[in-house]
Design an enzyme around this catalytic site. Structure first.
Site, PDB file in Angstrom:
ATOM      1  CE  LYS A  45      -3.160  -2.283   3.203  1.00 23.13           C
ATOM      2  NZ  LYS A  45      -3.606  -2.269   4.621  1.00 23.13           N
ATOM      3  CD  GLU A 101       8.542  -1.279  -3.791  1.00 20.71           C
ATOM      4  OE1 GLU A 101       8.168  -0.613  -2.794  1.00 20.71           O
ATOM      5  OE2 GLU A 101       8.514  -2.505  -3.822  1.00 20.71           O
ATOM      6  CG  ASP A 102       6.722   2.304  -0.098  1.00 19.67           C
ATOM      7  OD1 ASP A 102       7.367   1.398  -0.668  1.00 19.67           O
ATOM      8  OD2 ASP A 102       6.048   2.096   0.934  1.00 19.67           O
ATOM      9  CG  ASP A 105      14.770  -1.285   4.773  1.00 20.30           C
ATOM     10  OD1 ASP A 105      15.993  -1.410   4.908  1.00 20.30           O
ATOM     11  OD2 ASP A 105      14.005  -1.255   5.755  1.00 20.30           O
ATOM     12  CE  LYS A 133      14.820   2.948   5.568  1.00 17.56           C
ATOM     13  NZ  LYS A 133      14.239   2.087   6.618  1.00 17.56           N
ATOM     14  CG  PHE A 154      10.667   2.580  10.666  1.00 11.77           C
ATOM     15  CD1 PHE A 154      10.701   1.436   9.874  1.00 11.77           C
ATOM     16  CD2 PHE A 154       9.433   3.125  11.007  1.00 11.77           C
ATOM     17  CE1 PHE A 154       9.522   0.850   9.439  1.00 11.77           C
ATOM     18  CE2 PHE A 154       8.252   2.539  10.572  1.00 11.77           C
ATOM     19  CZ  PHE A 154       8.302   1.393   9.779  1.00 11.77           C
ATOM     20  CB  VAL A 155      10.955   7.253   6.793  1.00 10.85           C
ATOM     21  CG1 VAL A 155      12.351   7.843   6.956  1.00 10.85           C
ATOM     22  CG2 VAL A 155      10.942   6.222   5.674  1.00 10.85           C
ATOM     23  CG  ASP A 161       2.535   0.830   7.535  1.00  8.48           C
ATOM     24  OD1 ASP A 161       3.512   0.633   6.776  1.00  8.48           O
ATOM     25  OD2 ASP A 161       2.020  -0.076   8.210  1.00  8.48           O
ATOM     26  NE  ARG A 167      -0.628   1.853   4.971  1.00  7.22           N
ATOM     27  CZ  ARG A 167       0.431   1.105   4.657  1.00  7.22           C
ATOM     28  NH1 ARG A 167       1.405   1.613   3.952  1.00  7.22           N
ATOM     29  NH2 ARG A 167       0.500  -0.159   5.048  1.00  7.22           N
TER      30      ARG A 167
HETATM   31  P1  5GP Z   1      12.407  -4.129   1.804  1.00 10.17           P
HETATM   32  O1  5GP Z   1      11.792  -5.398   1.319  1.00 10.17           O
HETATM   33  O2  5GP Z   1      13.221  -3.400   0.749  1.00 10.17           O
HETATM   34  O3  5GP Z   1      13.179  -4.341   3.078  1.00 10.17           O
HETATM   35  O4  5GP Z   1      11.247  -3.176   2.232  1.00 10.17           O
HETATM   36  C1  5GP Z   1      10.292  -2.780   1.356  1.00 10.17           C
HETATM   37  C2  5GP Z   1       8.992  -2.451   2.026  1.00 10.17           C
HETATM   38  O5  5GP Z   1       9.112  -2.410   3.458  1.00 10.17           O
HETATM   39  C3  5GP Z   1       8.553  -1.074   1.618  1.00 10.17           C
HETATM   40  O6  5GP Z   1       7.736  -1.127   0.459  1.00 10.17           O
HETATM   41  C4  5GP Z   1       7.820  -0.592   2.856  1.00 10.17           C
HETATM   42  O7  5GP Z   1       6.485  -1.019   2.803  1.00 10.17           O
HETATM   43  C5  5GP Z   1       8.525  -1.279   4.001  1.00 10.17           C
HETATM   44  N1  5GP Z   1       9.586  -0.428   4.585  1.00 10.17           N
HETATM   45  C6  5GP Z   1      10.924  -0.513   4.425  1.00 10.17           C
HETATM   46  N2  5GP Z   1      11.563   0.444   5.103  1.00 10.17           N
HETATM   47  C7  5GP Z   1      10.596   1.188   5.684  1.00 10.17           C
HETATM   48  C8  5GP Z   1      10.617   2.361   6.513  1.00 10.17           C
HETATM   49  O8  5GP Z   1      11.647   2.969   6.852  1.00 10.17           O
HETATM   50  N3  5GP Z   1       9.402   2.821   6.911  1.00 10.17           N
HETATM   51  C9  5GP Z   1       8.226   2.225   6.556  1.00 10.17           C
HETATM   52  N4  5GP Z   1       7.113   2.780   7.013  1.00 10.17           N
HETATM   53  N5  5GP Z   1       8.167   1.133   5.798  1.00 10.17           N
HETATM   54  C10 5GP Z   1       9.348   0.625   5.355  1.00 10.17           C
END
Ligand code: 5GP
Length: 177
Positions: A45, A101-102, A105, A133, A154-155, A161, A167
């Site tokens: 989302k 993508e938002d 990470d 990141k 963590f943002v 969220d 959100r």
């Molecule tokens: P990844 O799989 O790259 O670790 O993380 C991707 C997903 O994790 C993002 O689409 C997001 O939903 C969530 N996420 C990763 N880092 C953050 C963060 O700093 N804050 C929030 N709210 N969600 C994150």
């Protein structure tokens, strides 16, 4: 701004900074895709606000697709498990796809999404992420369009969220417990 449960939100990226950066990202995408049609794919989302804002700056013919994925439970670290919570509703074979993508990470979600989409034989796939990141990355992936590179905090806000909250915030903040 003070959040519930005694968490503290520190403003990090303002609405104005987000809007300006999105215009720059869109300009680059418009130039790269001149004369082509794309599938603009929003991952749910967290990417909803980014997607809604950037598509309005795109000058190329496009159609929307949504893919629901979930990787985080109710914490601030990745579970490492990605699952599809809402599937595409049209084929993407032989089409040019841009995944919006938002945040990237660990990269586990984007890497899973790319494998999932590649199996559907698109003509090409590129990725655009608002936040990246680089120091948290666990997969060898490099988003094609990046809004802001940020440290390993963590943002929240602007679609992102913490336990399904925040959100709707129009800017990005850092959440400190
Ligand atoms: P990844 O799989 O790259 O670790 O993380 C991707 C997903 O994790 C993002 O689409 C997001 O939903 C969530 N996420 C990763 N880092 C953050 C963060 O700093 N804050 C929030 N709210 N969600 C994150």
């Amino acid at each position: 701004m003070s959040a519930s449960n005694n968490a503290q939100i520190t403003p990090y990226i303002s609405r104005e900074q987000i809007a300006l950066r999105i215009q720059e990202m869109a300009k680059k995408i418009n130039a790269d895709y001149t004369g082509q049609e794309i599938v603009a794919l929003c991952t749910l989302k967290g990417s909803v606000l980014f997607f809604a804002d950037i598509v309005r700056e795109l000058k190329i013919p496009l159609r929307f697709e949504f893919l629901g994925t979930s990787s985080y439970g109710h914490g601030t670290t990745s579970s490492g498990e990605v699952k599809v919570t809402l599937d595409l509703n049209s084929p993407i074979s032989d089409q040019h796809v841009i995944v919006f993508e938002d945040i990237v990470d660990s990269g586990l979600t984007l890497s899973f999404v790319l494998d999932y989409l590649r199996a559907r034989k698109p003509a090409s796939i590129k990725t655009a992420t608002l936040l990246f990141k680089p120091t948290a990355l666990k997969k060898p992936i490099k988003p094609d369009y990046v809004g802001f590179e940020i440290p390993n905090d963590f943002v929240i806000g602007y679609g992102m969220d913490y336990a399904e909250k925040y959100r709707e915030m129009p800017y990005i903040g850092v959440l400190k417990p």
